[in-house]
Design a protein around this motif. Structure first.
Motif, PDB file in Angstrom:
ATOM      1  N   ILE A 263      -8.868  92.912  40.449  1.00 34.20           N
ATOM      2  CA  ILE A 263      -9.560  93.545  39.327  1.00 34.20           C
ATOM      3  C   ILE A 263     -11.042  93.180  39.337  1.00 34.20           C
ATOM      4  O   ILE A 263     -11.915  94.043  39.140  1.00 34.20           O
ATOM      5  CB  ILE A 263      -8.905  93.138  37.994  1.00 34.20           C
ATOM      6  N   VAL A 264     -11.347  91.915  39.581  1.00 34.59           N
ATOM      7  CA  VAL A 264     -12.744  91.478  39.628  1.00 34.59           C
ATOM      8  C   VAL A 264     -13.484  92.171  40.771  1.00 34.59           C
ATOM      9  O   VAL A 264     -14.617  92.656  40.603  1.00 34.59           O
ATOM     10  CB  VAL A 264     -12.826  89.946  39.776  1.00 34.59           C
ATOM     11  N   ALA A 265     -12.862  92.231  41.935  1.00 31.02           N
ATOM     12  CA  ALA A 265     -13.497  92.878  43.085  1.00 31.02           C
ATOM     13  C   ALA A 265     -13.701  94.366  42.830  1.00 31.02           C
ATOM     14  O   ALA A 265     -14.735  94.939  43.193  1.00 31.02           O
ATOM     15  CB  ALA A 265     -12.645  92.665  44.336  1.00 31.02           C
ATOM     16  N   ALA A 266     -12.723  95.024  42.203  1.00 29.47           N
ATOM     17  CA  ALA A 266     -12.853  96.452  41.894  1.00 29.47           C
ATOM     18  C   ALA A 266     -13.974  96.692  40.883  1.00 29.47           C
ATOM     19  O   ALA A 266     -14.750  97.645  41.019  1.00 29.47           O
ATOM     20  CB  ALA A 266     -11.532  96.993  41.367  1.00 29.47           C
ATOM     21  N   ALA A 267     -14.060  95.841  39.862  1.00 30.44           N
ATOM     22  CA  ALA A 267     -15.120  95.982  38.863  1.00 30.44           C
ATOM     23  C   ALA A 267     -16.495  95.778  39.499  1.00 30.44           C
ATOM     24  O   ALA A 267     -17.452  96.507  39.197  1.00 30.44           O
ATOM     25  CB  ALA A 267     -14.899  94.973  37.732  1.00 30.44           C
ATOM     26  N   PHE A 268     -16.602  94.815  40.389  1.00 30.79           N
ATOM     27  CA  PHE A 268     -17.874  94.567  41.076  1.00 30.79           C
ATOM     28  C   PHE A 268     -18.244  95.761  41.956  1.00 30.79           C
ATOM     29  O   PHE A 268     -19.406  96.178  42.003  1.00 30.79           O
ATOM     30  CB  PHE A 268     -17.770  93.299  41.924  1.00 30.79           C
ATOM     31  N   SER A 269     -17.253  96.344  42.634  1.00 32.58           N
ATOM     32  CA  SER A 269     -17.498  97.502  43.477  1.00 32.58           C
ATOM     33  C   SER A 269     -17.969  98.698  42.650  1.00 32.58           C
ATOM     34  O   SER A 269     -18.880  99.433  43.048  1.00 32.58           O
ATOM     35  CB  SER A 269     -16.218  97.866  44.251  1.00 32.58           C
ATOM     36  N   LEU A 270     -17.362  98.904  41.485  1.00 32.50           N
ATOM     37  CA  LEU A 270     -17.770 100.004  40.610  1.00 32.50           C
ATOM     38  C   LEU A 270     -19.185  99.801  40.109  1.00 32.50           C
ATOM     39  O   LEU A 270     -19.948 100.769  39.942  1.00 32.50           O
ATOM     40  CB  LEU A 270     -16.807 100.106  39.428  1.00 32.50           C
ATOM     41  N   HIS A 271     -19.557  98.567  39.839  1.00 33.35           N
ATOM     42  CA  HIS A 271     -20.889  98.272  39.319  1.00 33.35           C
ATOM     43  C   HIS A 271     -21.966  98.495  40.364  1.00 33.35           C
ATOM     44  O   HIS A 271     -23.083  98.934  40.037  1.00 33.35           O
ATOM     45  CB  HIS A 271     -20.925  96.821  38.820  1.00 33.35           C
ATOM     46  N   ARG A 272     -21.656  98.244  41.634  1.00 27.13           N
ATOM     47  CA  ARG A 272     -22.664  98.306  42.688  1.00 27.13           C
ATOM     48  C   ARG A 272     -22.765  99.655  43.388  1.00 27.13           C
ATOM     49  O   ARG A 272     -23.790  99.960  43.986  1.00 27.13           O
ATOM     50  CB  ARG A 272     -22.370  97.213  43.735  1.00 27.13           C
ATOM     51  N   ARG A 273     -21.713 100.467  43.309  1.00 28.59           N
ATOM     52  CA  ARG A 273     -21.687 101.698  44.089  1.00 28.59           C
ATOM     53  C   ARG A 273     -21.649 102.926  43.200  1.00 28.59           C
ATOM     54  O   ARG A 273     -21.070 102.908  42.123  1.00 28.59           O
ATOM     55  CB  ARG A 273     -20.456 101.704  45.012  1.00 28.59           C
ATOM     56  N   ASP A 274     -22.268 104.006  43.668  1.00 21.20           N
ATOM     57  CA  ASP A 274     -22.231 105.272  42.962  1.00 21.20           C
ATOM     58  C   ASP A 274     -20.924 105.998  43.224  1.00 21.20           C
ATOM     59  O   ASP A 274     -20.252 105.742  44.222  1.00 21.20           O
ATOM     60  CB  ASP A 274     -23.394 106.175  43.387  1.00 21.20           C
TER      61      ASP A 274
END
Length: 275
Positions: A263-274
């Motif tokens: 969940i943390v990795a997915a949230a970080f990915s959503l924050h950094r990528r369009d």
């Protein structure tokens, strides 16, 4: 000579149409994701296949082990024997988690979703809530039904197990919990990889390929493998897991740690990528 002057009529204010805009909340995001879930035929198809597979495998195992013979494996006679359908269930629920997320990236619908909910974290949380609740209800229900039905079949020929036996509820609920959490991991992989084929390959590699690779490195690899999701799940979902294995409590904690990390990795990915 005097001239009469007339005042021009004052300009009337232009009426404005009131727009009823409602704030974006997690509850509304969850409602939107539930509508998506209901409207997708593929989600019900995969979930239905997991439900039918659990019951079918359980009844087949019960029928094949209804008579005691000298060459039967110990796991086929344990309290978790008729719940071996979770080996198929984990594949289907994991794939369902991937598809529930990656299908929006494949069709481009994710752009509309993010336009409606600019803050991306509520979208992730809403999908997680819908997926967890629906799969938890479905898998818990079918796991209990499978156990009761298969043990009733065995009971016509020999003594089986009942829900009141020691450790049975841990195995029954643990089996359903394992499939649901594995599905959540699949969904988080979908958020990070975004491509459906790539997400499915990554999911299968984590669950099946990596444990086999680690087993090639003798005892050291097997000890490391017990901390992978599939091995940790077996620690609390199987009556007699392969050795070495974690305790049931430790297995739950390890699998939950994988879920939190995903969940943390997915949230970080959503924050950094369009999108």
């Amino acid at each position: 000579m005097s001239t009469a002057t007339t005042d021009a009529p004052a300009a009337l204010p232009i009426p404005r149409t009131a727009v009823d805009s409602q704030p974006i909340t997690l509850a509304r995001a969850v409602k939107a994701e539930w509508i998506k879930w209901r409207s997708l035929r593929s989600t019900w198809t995969v979930l239905g296949a997991a439900v039918i597979g659990m019951l079918a495998v359980g009844l087949i195992v019960a029928y094949n082990t209804r008579h005691l013979t000298g060459n039967q494996d110990a796991n086929d006679l344990s309290s978790s024997a008729t719940l071996q359908g979770f080996f198929l269930g984990q594949l289907l629920i994991g794939a369902l988690g991937v598809l529930f997320v990656s299908s929006e990236f494949s069709t481009g619908m994710i752009r509309s979703t993010f336009a409606a909910v600019p803050k991306r974290l509520p979208v992730l949380c809403a999908k997680l809530v819908v997926f967890f609740v629906v799969t938890a209800v479905a898998m818990t229900t079918i796991t209990v039904i499978t156990f009761v039905a298969s043990q009733a079949l065995i009971g016509h020929y020999r003594t089986g197990f009942s829900l009141s036996d020691p450790g049975v509820w841990r195995i029954v609920l643990g089996t359903s919990l394992y499939m649901v959490l594995v599905g959540v991991i699949g969904g988080m992989i979908g958020w990070m990889v975004r491509s459906t084929p790539g997400s499915l390959v990554s999911f299968f590699a984590l669950l099946f390929v990596l444990p086999e690779l680690l087993s090639l490195f003798a005892s050291t690899g097997r000890h490391i493998a017990q901390f992978l999701p599939s091995q940790a799940g077996e620690a609390f979902a199987v009556a007699q897991p392969e050795s070495p294995h974690l305790s049931p409590g430790a297995g739950v904690l390890v699998l939950c740690a994988w879920v939190v990390a995903g969940i943390v990795a997915a949230a970080f990915s959503l924050h950094r990528r369009d999108a």
